[in-house]
Design an enzyme around this catalytic site. Structure first.
Site, PDB file in Angstrom:
ATOM      1  N   GLU A   1       1.543 -17.252  -4.542  1.00 48.16           N
ATOM      2  CA  GLU A   1       0.077 -17.203  -4.501  1.00 48.16           C
ATOM      3  C   GLU A   1      -0.437 -17.250  -3.060  1.00 48.16           C
ATOM      4  O   GLU A   1      -1.409 -16.563  -2.717  1.00 48.16           O
ATOM      5  CB  GLU A   1      -0.513 -18.347  -5.328  1.00 48.16           C
TER       6      GLU A   1
ATOM      7  N   GLU B   1       2.161  -7.242  -6.470  1.00 46.44           N
ATOM      8  CA  GLU B   1       3.011  -8.306  -7.007  1.00 46.44           C
ATOM      9  C   GLU B   1       4.382  -8.304  -6.331  1.00 46.44           C
ATOM     10  O   GLU B   1       4.904  -9.360  -5.967  1.00 46.44           O
ATOM     11  CB  GLU B   1       3.170  -8.149  -8.525  1.00 46.44           C
TER      12      GLU B   1
END
Length: 291
Positions: free
Chosen positions: A131, A202
């Site tokens: 994150e 991602e």
């Protein structure tokens, strides 16, 4: 190149929004939709992070209320040489996490209670490093703006379907048929754009997160465990707001067995394989304790 690609994809979403406006109100409707889209982008830039956190009922925590979790995030931010983000917890049994914010100086990370309970400190470090990599790469603004526009497209598509479009439009109008076509195709196109934006980011965040935490295996192990558990625990808030699904580390809609045709996430097995190759390349396949 990635920045240009993202800009073009966001422009495509804005064009979709304008197309729906044209269907509803002709040239005037398209112009209004353009102004609304510009206003939404401006609003999302300053407020989308707060909206997403509020949407999921996130509560801010510190070292008094969540000591281990907060210390891990702060240590990771130090290792990444970036500002400490605001740290939140979402009361949800599904293990998952996301990041939001317009830039590294105004960012937040959130983990669910299910994630914190399930993972080891090393696996949690891998997830939160992922994150932080999103924040460092400035993905979070793109992801929150994309969620805002995609949600608006779905809402306007339903509106077009309900009212049957602009039957007397300057184009000679497809009327109800045109409304049906665009009301169905526009959200699908918006989902494809979200998918294109999210999938490449991602993989990049996986690699960046592995570098930040120091061991790709930690993140690989966490992804496998989260994927399996997420399929058994529906995320009701995400089901109600599917336009935000691409913000999570694992698709939060897995709990309902959704079709993966429009999944905003790459296959977890592929992500894990890439991380294991990375671990072999840097010689970090052997687990060592966090700290």
């Amino acid at each position: 190149m990635n920045t240009l690609k993202t800009f073009m994809l966001l422009a495509a979403m804005t064009a979709l929004f304008m197309g729906l406006g044209y269907l509803l109100g002709g040239a005037g409707g398209a112009a209004i939709a353009f102004v609304v889209a510009a206003g939404m982008n401006f609003f999302a830039y300053w407020n989308a992070d707060k909206m997403v956190l509020r949407m999921y009922g996130a509560r801010r925590v510190d070292e008094t209320t969540a000591p281990n979790y907060v210390r891990i995030v702060k240590e990771l931010a130090r290792r990444a040489n970036m500002p400490e983000p605001a740290i939140y917890i979402v009361d949800n049994p599904q293990p998952n996490a996301f990041a939001t914010g317009r830039n590294p100086e105004n960012a937040a990370v959130a983990a669910t209670t299910g994630l914190i309970r399930m993972l080891s400190p090393e696996e949690l470090a891998g997830v939160m490093a992922h994150e932080l990599a999103h924040i460092k790469n400035r993905d979070t603004l793109t992801m929150t703006v994309t969620a805002t526009i995609a949600g608006a497209i779905s809402m306007l598509a339903n509106f077009a379907l309900f009212f049957g479009g602009n039957r007397n439009s300057e184009s000679g109008g497809g009327g109800l048929i045109g409304a049906l076509a665009l009301a169905i195709l526009a959200p699908m196109a918006a989902a494809l754009v979200q998918m294109a934006i999210s999938r490449t980011r991602e993989y990049s965040a996986d690699a960046g997160g592995a570098e930040i935490c120091g061991n790709p295996i930690w993140l690989a192990s966490a992804l496998e465990r989260i994927e399996a558990a997420a399929r058994r625990a529906p995320n009701e808030a995400a089901e109600a707001n599917p336009a935000t699904a691409h913000m999570f580390i694992i698709n939060p809609l897995n709990g309902r067995g959704r079709d993966n045709l429009f999944s905003t996430h790459p296959a977890t097995a592929n992500r894990v394989a890439a991380l294991r190759r990375m671990a072999e390349a840097v010689g970090s396949a052997v687990r060592r304790p966090w700290g």
